[in-house]
Design an enzyme around this catalytic site. Structure first.
Site, PDB file in Angstrom:
ATOM      1  N   GLU A 194       0.985   3.837   1.888  1.00 22.06           N
ATOM      2  CA  GLU A 194       1.504   4.201   3.206  1.00 22.06           C
ATOM      3  C   GLU A 194       2.675   3.308   3.610  1.00 22.06           C
ATOM      4  O   GLU A 194       3.675   3.787   4.155  1.00 22.06           O
ATOM      5  CB  GLU A 194       0.406   4.070   4.293  1.00 22.06           C
ATOM      6  CG  GLU A 194      -0.802   4.921   4.043  1.00 22.06           C
ATOM      7  CD  GLU A 194      -1.938   4.174   3.351  1.00 22.06           C
ATOM      8  OE1 GLU A 194      -3.095   4.410   3.716  1.00 22.06           O
ATOM      9  OE2 GLU A 194      -1.667   3.363   2.441  1.00 22.06           O
ATOM     10  N   HIS A 197       0.855  -1.186   0.000  1.00 21.74           N
ATOM     11  CA  HIS A 197       0.000   0.000   0.000  1.00 21.74           C
ATOM     12  C   HIS A 197       0.894   1.240   0.000  1.00 21.74           C
ATOM     13  O   HIS A 197       2.051   1.194   0.435  1.00 21.74           O
ATOM     14  CB  HIS A 197      -0.890   0.025   1.239  1.00 21.74           C
ATOM     15  CG  HIS A 197      -1.974  -1.000   1.219  1.00 21.74           C
ATOM     16  ND1 HIS A 197      -3.068  -0.910   2.039  1.00 21.74           N
ATOM     17  CD2 HIS A 197      -2.136  -2.129   0.497  1.00 21.74           C
ATOM     18  CE1 HIS A 197      -3.871  -1.940   1.822  1.00 21.74           C
ATOM     19  NE2 HIS A 197      -3.316  -2.704   0.886  1.00 21.74           N
ATOM     20  N   CYS A 219      -2.307  -0.519   7.528  1.00 23.13           N
ATOM     21  CA  CYS A 219      -1.453   0.665   7.427  1.00 23.13           C
ATOM     22  C   CYS A 219      -1.471   1.487   8.709  1.00 23.13           C
ATOM     23  O   CYS A 219      -0.426   1.959   9.164  1.00 23.13           O
ATOM     24  CB  CYS A 219      -1.872   1.516   6.233  1.00 23.13           C
ATOM     25  SG  CYS A 219      -1.553   0.703   4.651  1.00 23.13           S
ATOM     26  N   CYS A 246      -6.069   2.053   5.991  1.00 29.14           N
ATOM     27  CA  CYS A 246      -6.738   0.810   6.379  1.00 29.14           C
ATOM     28  C   CYS A 246      -6.142   0.322   7.704  1.00 29.14           C
ATOM     29  O   CYS A 246      -5.137   0.863   8.184  1.00 29.14           O
ATOM     30  CB  CYS A 246      -6.554  -0.237   5.282  1.00 29.14           C
ATOM     31  SG  CYS A 246      -4.871  -0.923   5.190  1.00 29.14           S
TER      32      CYS A 246
END
Length: 156
Positions: free
Chosen positions: A55, A53, A86, A83
């Site tokens: 992040e 992801h 993360c 999410c």
């Protein structure tokens, strides 16, 4: 706030990079002591890595650049509310602040679906602030998923 807008505009540029690669358009960057020390955009499909992801990639780059897994005093800017995966990484890295664009009522972990930024069970609390350039961030995501549906593909 104008600095937040500048960094969020950069996060949007990174999100567009993800979109150009066929990934869900999310971009992120880590700022420490006034300097960008990490950037990332969604790449789980291209990297065959469910943890890639935006992040997570920005945190990894920042950690390598600062030569520490602790990112105390840093701010993470991201186009979509993080999410749970993360946000937990953000907490464990001791990031001081998260600034995000669009809220994610289904999976957001900075106050929408979950509030891991302030979870008592975790060892750190993160100041989370959402809604910065929310319309632009949300429009990018909505356009991406609308195009995927129109093409017969479902986004992940």
């Amino acid at each position: 706030m104008s600095t937040d807008l500048t960094y969020m505009q950069r996060a949007l540029e990174l999100a567009r990079r993800a979109e150009a690669q066929g990934e869900v358009p999310v971009g992120a960057l880590v700022v420490h002591e006034g300097s960008v020390v990490g950037e990332g955009w969604n790449q789980p499909i291209g990297r065959c890595d469910p943890t890639a992801h935006a992040e997570m990639l920005a945190l990894r780059t920042a950690g390598e650049r600062l030569r520490s897994y602790r990112l105390g005093g840093a701010t993470l800017y991201v186009t979509l509310e993080p999410c749970p995966m993360c946000m937990t990484a953000i907490v464990h890295a001791r990031v001081a602040r998260v600034v995000f664009g669009a809220w994610d009522p289904r999976q957001g972990a900075a106050g929408s679906a979950f509030d891991l930024a302030h979870a008592r069970a975790l060892n750190h609390s993160v100041d989370a602030f959402g809604g910065v350039l929310a319309d632009e961030c949300g429009a990018l995501l909505k356009g991406f998923f609308a195009a995927r549906r129109a093409g017969g593909q479902r986004g992940s």
